[in-house]
Design a protein around this motif. Structure first.
Motif, PDB file in Angstrom:
ATOM      1  N   LYS A 342       1.010  -1.066   0.035  1.00 51.76           N
ATOM      2  CA  LYS A 342       0.127   0.022   0.063  1.00 51.76           C
ATOM      3  C   LYS A 342       0.793   1.271  -0.023  1.00 51.76           C
ATOM      4  CE  LYS A 342      -4.035  -1.932   2.205  1.00 51.76           C
ATOM      5  NZ  LYS A 342      -4.879  -2.104   3.563  1.00 51.76           N
ATOM      6  N   GLU A 343       1.899   1.146   0.812  1.00 52.48           N
ATOM      7  CA  GLU A 343       2.727   2.400   0.963  1.00 52.48           C
ATOM      8  C   GLU A 343       3.617   2.688  -0.425  1.00 52.48           C
ATOM      9  OE1 GLU A 343       3.475   4.870   3.111  1.00 52.48           O
ATOM     10  OE2 GLU A 343       1.549   4.005   3.958  1.00 52.48           O
ATOM     11  N   SER A 345       2.382   1.693  -3.384  1.00 52.64           N
ATOM     12  CA  SER A 345       1.310   2.291  -4.519  1.00 52.64           C
ATOM     13  C   SER A 345       1.274   3.575  -4.237  1.00 52.64           C
ATOM     14  CB  SER A 345       0.173   1.332  -4.435  1.00 52.64           C
ATOM     15  OG  SER A 345      -0.895   1.823  -5.311  1.00 52.64           O
ATOM     16  N   LYS A 346       0.972   4.217  -2.809  1.00 55.10           N
ATOM     17  CA  LYS A 346       0.520   5.622  -2.605  1.00 55.10           C
ATOM     18  C   LYS A 346       1.709   6.325  -3.139  1.00 55.10           C
ATOM     19  CE  LYS A 346       0.955   7.092   1.558  1.00 55.10           C
ATOM     20  NZ  LYS A 346       0.828   7.247   3.119  1.00 55.10           N
ATOM     21  N   ASN A 347       2.918   6.152  -2.701  1.00 58.29           N
ATOM     22  CA  ASN A 347       4.188   6.991  -2.957  1.00 58.29           C
ATOM     23  C   ASN A 347       4.215   7.081  -4.606  1.00 58.29           C
ATOM     24  OD1 ASN A 347       5.832   8.123  -0.579  1.00 58.29           O
ATOM     25  ND2 ASN A 347       4.966   5.894  -0.117  1.00 58.29           N
ATOM     26  N   GLU A 348       4.163   5.879  -5.435  1.00 56.11           N
ATOM     27  CA  GLU A 348       4.291   5.850  -6.762  1.00 56.11           C
ATOM     28  C   GLU A 348       3.079   6.754  -7.327  1.00 56.11           C
ATOM     29  OE1 GLU A 348       3.690   1.706  -7.936  1.00 56.11           O
ATOM     30  OE2 GLU A 348       5.999   1.589  -7.916  1.00 56.11           O
ATOM     31  N   LYS A 349       2.047   6.871  -6.862  1.00 59.45           N
ATOM     32  CA  LYS A 349       1.009   7.720  -7.449  1.00 59.45           C
ATOM     33  C   LYS A 349       1.444   9.230  -7.206  1.00 59.45           C
ATOM     34  CE  LYS A 349      -2.964   4.711  -7.170  1.00 59.45           C
ATOM     35  NZ  LYS A 349      -4.274   4.309  -6.289  1.00 59.45           N
ATOM     36  N   VAL A 350       1.949   9.493  -5.997  1.00 59.95           N
ATOM     37  CA  VAL A 350       2.413  10.922  -5.545  1.00 59.95           C
ATOM     38  C   VAL A 350       3.634  11.347  -6.725  1.00 59.95           C
ATOM     39  CG1 VAL A 350       3.565  12.320  -4.123  1.00 59.95           C
ATOM     40  CG2 VAL A 350       1.721  10.893  -3.270  1.00 59.95           C
ATOM     41  N   ARG A 351       4.574  10.433  -7.026  1.00 62.81           N
ATOM     42  CA  ARG A 351       5.656  10.558  -7.827  1.00 62.81           C
ATOM     43  C   ARG A 351       4.888  10.750  -9.191  1.00 62.81           C
ATOM     44  NH1 ARG A 351       9.411   9.143 -11.120  1.00 62.81           N
ATOM     45  NH2 ARG A 351      11.790   9.306 -10.652  1.00 62.81           N
ATOM     46  N   GLN A 353       2.194  12.137 -10.114  1.00 63.17           N
ATOM     47  CA  GLN A 353       1.760  13.412 -10.285  1.00 63.17           C
ATOM     48  C   GLN A 353       2.609  14.613 -10.228  1.00 63.17           C
ATOM     49  OE1 GLN A 353      -1.601  14.224 -10.857  1.00 63.17           O
ATOM     50  NE2 GLN A 353      -0.633  16.342 -11.135  1.00 63.17           N
TER      51      GLN A 353
END
Length: 571
Positions: A342-343, A345-351, A353
């Protein structure tokens, strides 16, 4: 610095009976004599060998000459001009072609207006691009301000921070996966047993496939034997039923003659009982052997199939045991592994953007860089344009210089009413008394004007570095000058106008030659390699040969005073 020039040394005509050689020298070269003696053909050969696309020759030359060669000394571009005094001088009658002549004129005098126009066009195009980029930059800048976009530097820093976090999370997940591997003896034994049974299962499958293939092959062979045995049995039955033919004599029902039936009258062969029995026994033995082999392999197949079923059951049982063992070991790790996934996936989405934001910012920067490059290109082009404008001679100055020379030439010829003399700013051609060259109706005045125009250009080339070969070729200078104009030239002139201009005055004819000679003498004084080749029907009485004035050829159609009959002098 040596000027670019073209000098003609000799024209060699390789003939059928002999060679015909015309030698040329620096300065003024004169070829004169009666009409139709081949004078103009010399110029035709020179023009053709210097690049003209066609040549017009008399029949006597065509039948006497195999080929021609021109010996030249050349440093630069060839420039050849004829049609002196004609209305078609410089192709003025064809305005589409004269546009090209004007461009040649500009090239000759290094007038760079085309280069200047091209640079101006490039500057204009790049300036339009700058304006367009400014608009795009303004739109993007306003959008970024309204949406509170971070700067490129802050976005880069945030991406780097996210990359470090992702690196740590991926490393943690990888370590967790390694720890999740089974570490109990029971799990290891189950895996080894599963692998061993899987190998045995594959071998069993291969054996079954091999046995099935062999059984199918032997079964087909057994069927073939069965068919052959049935055929032999049928033959034996036929032989027993047919038996032996009786050798009886029968009466013909038609003609009352006697008919005797003999075995030899039949075209087929009847096998003996012994041969048939031997072949039948042989096939029966082979059939029994094949049948035994099929039975043996069928037994093995049944055994292997049972073995396969046992292995299937063992593998299913081992899989269940392994799954149970794995589940008991993995369960403690699942919560922790879910956290890592989960962490990440979350950080990849932030990156992702942040990268999009960076592209928007980079687009703004790219526009700015393109803008700066274009501005620099425009500055460079402007500098080149200024240099061209500064160094390029002005057409006004060139035309003024040519006009002054043309005026001096006409003064030397001593024409009447020397007013309104210049070189046309529109057509770059002579103007006399305010009248353009192609509007002059006196053929004699056109002759004087065209010679003066070309001499003025040559004189300018002697004084300046321009693209001129320092070579002039004139054909029939005096065709409109003298007491009587020949009939073939009369259509190109108005006799009344020639009379008013005083073209029958022999001094004008003499003055033309003096002006020609003055030009080559000036070139000699300046150490400029200049050459003029001239064809005419006669010469002024005052003309004399010298270092810079040479009579190259003098022809007489009747061989007067032992002169050659013409260019082709051996007919």
């Amino acid at each position: 610095m040596m000027k670019s020039y073209l000098n003609i040394n000799s024209l060699i005509l390789v003939g059928v009976r002999k060679n015909y050689v015309t030698t040329f020298y620096k300065g003024l070269n004169v070829i004169y004599g009666d009409s139709d003696t081949g004078k103009s053909s010399i110029l035709e050969f020179i023009n053709y060998l210097l690049g003209a696309s066609s040549i017009d020759l008399a029949d006597e030359i065509k039948t006497s000459v195999n080929y021609a060669a021109l010996e030249v000394v050349i440093n630069d571009t060839v420039f050849t001009i004829d049609d002196i005094g004609s209305k078609s001088f410089l192709r003025l009658e064809d305005w589409s072609r004269y546009a090209f002549t004007k461009e040649v004129f500009k090239y000759m005098f290094n007038v760079l207006d085309e280069s200047i126009a091209r640079l101006q066009g490039e500057i204009s195009a790049k300036s339009s691009l700058v304006t367009e980029l400014n608009k795009k930059y303004q739109i993007i800048s306003e959008f970024l301000r309204d949406t509170d976009y971070e700067t490129i530097e802050s976005i880069d820093d945030e991406i780097n921070r996210i990359d470090l976090i992702l690196e740590e999370l991926v490393a943690g997940l990888s370590a967790l996966d390694k720890n999740m591997k089974a570490d109990s003896m029971q799990y290891t034994e189950l895996k080894d047993a599963h692998n061993f049974i899987s190998l045995k299962y594959k071998e069993c499958i291969l054996n079954i496939s091999t046995l099935e293939d062999k059984i199918d092959k032997y079964s087909r062979l057994k069927n073939d034997y069965d068919n052959d045995i049935e055929k032999l049995k049928a033959i034996k039955t036929a032989n027993s039923r047919i038996g032996v033919l009786d050798k009886e004599v029968f009466s013909c029902p038609i003609c009352d003659s006697h008919i005797k039936i003999d075995d030899s009258d039949f075209p087929f062969e009847i096998s003996s009982e012994k041969d048939l029995n031997e072949e039948l026994n042989s096939l029966s033995r082979r059939r029994r052997n094949i049948n035994d082999m099929i039975s043996e392999m069928s037994f093995k197949l049944k055994k292997e199939s049972g073995y396969k079923k046992e292995l299937d059951e063992q593998l299913d049982e081992l899989r269940e045991l392994i799954d149970e063992e794995s589940q008991s070991m993995i369960t403690p790790f699942l919560t922790q592994r879910d956290f890592y996934i989960k962490e990440i996936s979350k950080n990849e989405k932030v990156r992702e953007q942040l990268v999009k934001d960076l592209k928007v910012r980079n687009q703004q920067e790219e526009l700015l860089e393109k803008h700066q490059v274009l501005i620099k290109d425009i500055e460079t082009l402007t500098e080149r344009l200024d240099a061209l404008k500064k160094n390029a001679p002005s057409m006004e100055g060139i035309l003024q210089g040519l006009g002054d020379r043309f005026s001096q030439y006409l003064k030397g010829i001593n024409i009447k009413n020397r007013t309104g003399i210049k070189i046309s700013e529109r057509y770059y051609t002579p103007v006399i008394r305010g009248k353009e060259y192609f509007k002059i109706t006196s053929g004699g005045l056109r002759t004087i004007s065209s010679i003066g125009y070309l001499l003025s250009i040559l004189d300018y080339a002697i004084d300046h570095n321009v693209n001129h070969p320092l070579l002039l070729i004139f054909d029939t200078v005096g065709k409109y000058l003298g007491k009587q104009t020949k009939e073939k030239y009369s259509k190109e002139t108005l006799a009344v106008e020639d009379d008013l201009e005083g073209m029958s005055d022999p001094m004008k004819y003499q003055n033309i030659y003096e002006q020609l000679l003055n030009t080559v003498q000036k070139a000699e004084r300046k150490n400029v390699p200049c050459q003029i080749i001239l064809v005419d029907n006669d010469l002024p009485n005052s003309f004399s040969t010298g270092e810079l004035s040479n009579i190259i050829a003098h022809y007489s159609s009747v061989g007067e005073d032992g002169l050659p009959l013409g260019l082709i002098d051996d007919l």
